[in-house]
Motif scaffolding. Sequence first.
Motif, PDB file in Angstrom:
ATOM      1  N   LEU A 116       0.825  -1.205   0.000  1.00  0.00           N
ATOM      2  CA  LEU A 116       0.000   0.000   0.000  1.00  0.00           C
ATOM      3  C   LEU A 116       0.858   1.253   0.000  1.00  0.00           C
ATOM      4  O   LEU A 116       0.617   2.196  -0.773  1.00  0.00           O
ATOM      5  CB  LEU A 116      -0.933  -0.008   1.209  1.00  0.00           C
ATOM      6  N   VAL A 117       1.856   1.265   0.862  1.00  0.00           N
ATOM      7  CA  VAL A 117       2.754   2.430   0.948  1.00  0.00           C
ATOM      8  C   VAL A 117       3.515   2.617  -0.360  1.00  0.00           C
ATOM      9  O   VAL A 117       3.644   3.748  -0.870  1.00  0.00           O
ATOM     10  CB  VAL A 117       3.725   2.267   2.132  1.00  0.00           C
ATOM     11  N   ALA A 118       4.004   1.511  -0.937  1.00  0.00           N
ATOM     12  CA  ALA A 118       4.725   1.608  -2.207  1.00  0.00           C
ATOM     13  C   ALA A 118       3.815   2.135  -3.314  1.00  0.00           C
ATOM     14  O   ALA A 118       4.239   2.942  -4.157  1.00  0.00           O
ATOM     15  CB  ALA A 118       5.284   0.244  -2.587  1.00  0.00           C
ATOM     16  N   GLY A 119       2.553   1.685  -3.323  1.00  0.00           N
ATOM     17  CA  GLY A 119       1.616   2.150  -4.335  1.00  0.00           C
ATOM     18  C   GLY A 119       1.286   3.628  -4.216  1.00  0.00           C
ATOM     19  O   GLY A 119       0.841   4.247  -5.186  1.00  0.00           O
ATOM     20  N   LEU A 120       1.499   4.193  -3.019  1.00  0.00           N
ATOM     21  CA  LEU A 120       1.252   5.620  -2.793  1.00  0.00           C
ATOM     22  C   LEU A 120       2.539   6.437  -2.853  1.00  0.00           C
ATOM     23  O   LEU A 120       2.608   7.545  -2.336  1.00  0.00           O
ATOM     24  CB  LEU A 120       0.558   5.821  -1.441  1.00  0.00           C
ATOM     25  N   GLY A 121       3.547   5.860  -3.482  1.00  0.00           N
ATOM     26  CA  GLY A 121       4.811   6.586  -3.663  1.00  0.00           C
ATOM     27  C   GLY A 121       5.658   6.674  -2.418  1.00  0.00           C
ATOM     28  O   GLY A 121       6.426   7.632  -2.258  1.00  0.00           O
ATOM     29  N   GLY A 122       5.533   5.717  -1.526  1.00  0.00           N
ATOM     30  CA  GLY A 122       6.350   5.700  -0.315  1.00  0.00           C
ATOM     31  C   GLY A 122       5.767   6.498   0.824  1.00  0.00           C
ATOM     32  O   GLY A 122       6.428   6.691   1.856  1.00  0.00           O
ATOM     33  N   ARG A 123       4.528   6.927   0.709  1.00  0.00           N
ATOM     34  CA  ARG A 123       3.896   7.742   1.757  1.00  0.00           C
ATOM     35  C   ARG A 123       2.884   6.911   2.527  1.00  0.00           C
ATOM     36  O   ARG A 123       2.043   6.233   1.942  1.00  0.00           O
ATOM     37  CB  ARG A 123       3.194   8.956   1.129  1.00  0.00           C
TER      38      ARG A 123
END
Length: 227
Positions: A116-123
């Motif tokens: 999930l975090v990776a899909g949101l660009g690390g955020r």
Amino acid sequence: MLALLQTIAVWLVPILAAILIHDVAQASVARWMGDAAMMQWRRDTPRWRYLDPLGSLVIPLALALAHAPVFGWGRRMPLTAGADGRARLRLAAVAIAGPIACLIQAMLGAILLGALVAGLGGRLPDSGVAGLVADNLFNFILASACMATFHLIPLPPFDLGRALAELAPERARRPMRLAGRLLALAAVALVVAVPLLDPGAQIGERIAAPVINAITGFVLGLVNLTV
């Protein structure tokens, strides 16, 4: 009321999922090893019936509200007891499957949170639907780590304790079970009763937190996340 609804929103699904997976894992091992009573119970019982209303819902949510380590249990399964070595080995294997399942599900939760975090660009999201999903995944990891911590206590009725009691010499089983009953009462007092009566006490959290934090930190570290 708002605090209660927020707690339910971020804890209900993680708690039920963590307890259900733990119990289904143990039931699956019992069936795989040929436990006749468990095989019949599985055919007659839907999986949601593995959950116990008090142990799977009321107590864990109350602990979450009190900011205490979340712990719960499912409905007692009708495992076939026996005095022979094969039956005792089966019961020990079923018991040890519980904490192993808790550790694996904590890793799976971390993988999903990392994705999930990776899909949101690390955020890491903190609002909206993505924030709600992230909170549920993190609490699933935390609930799994809490359950693993308690079930690694080497005395019954906790899983590792039940496994050791089945493998211990016959003369040692009764003292282990007696000590386990006393330990269970102490655990209920420290982790359940005290936080409900005095949310600021945090006695159980101080005792269990080092192991819970170690498990949580380890699985999150696998996906380069930190607590």
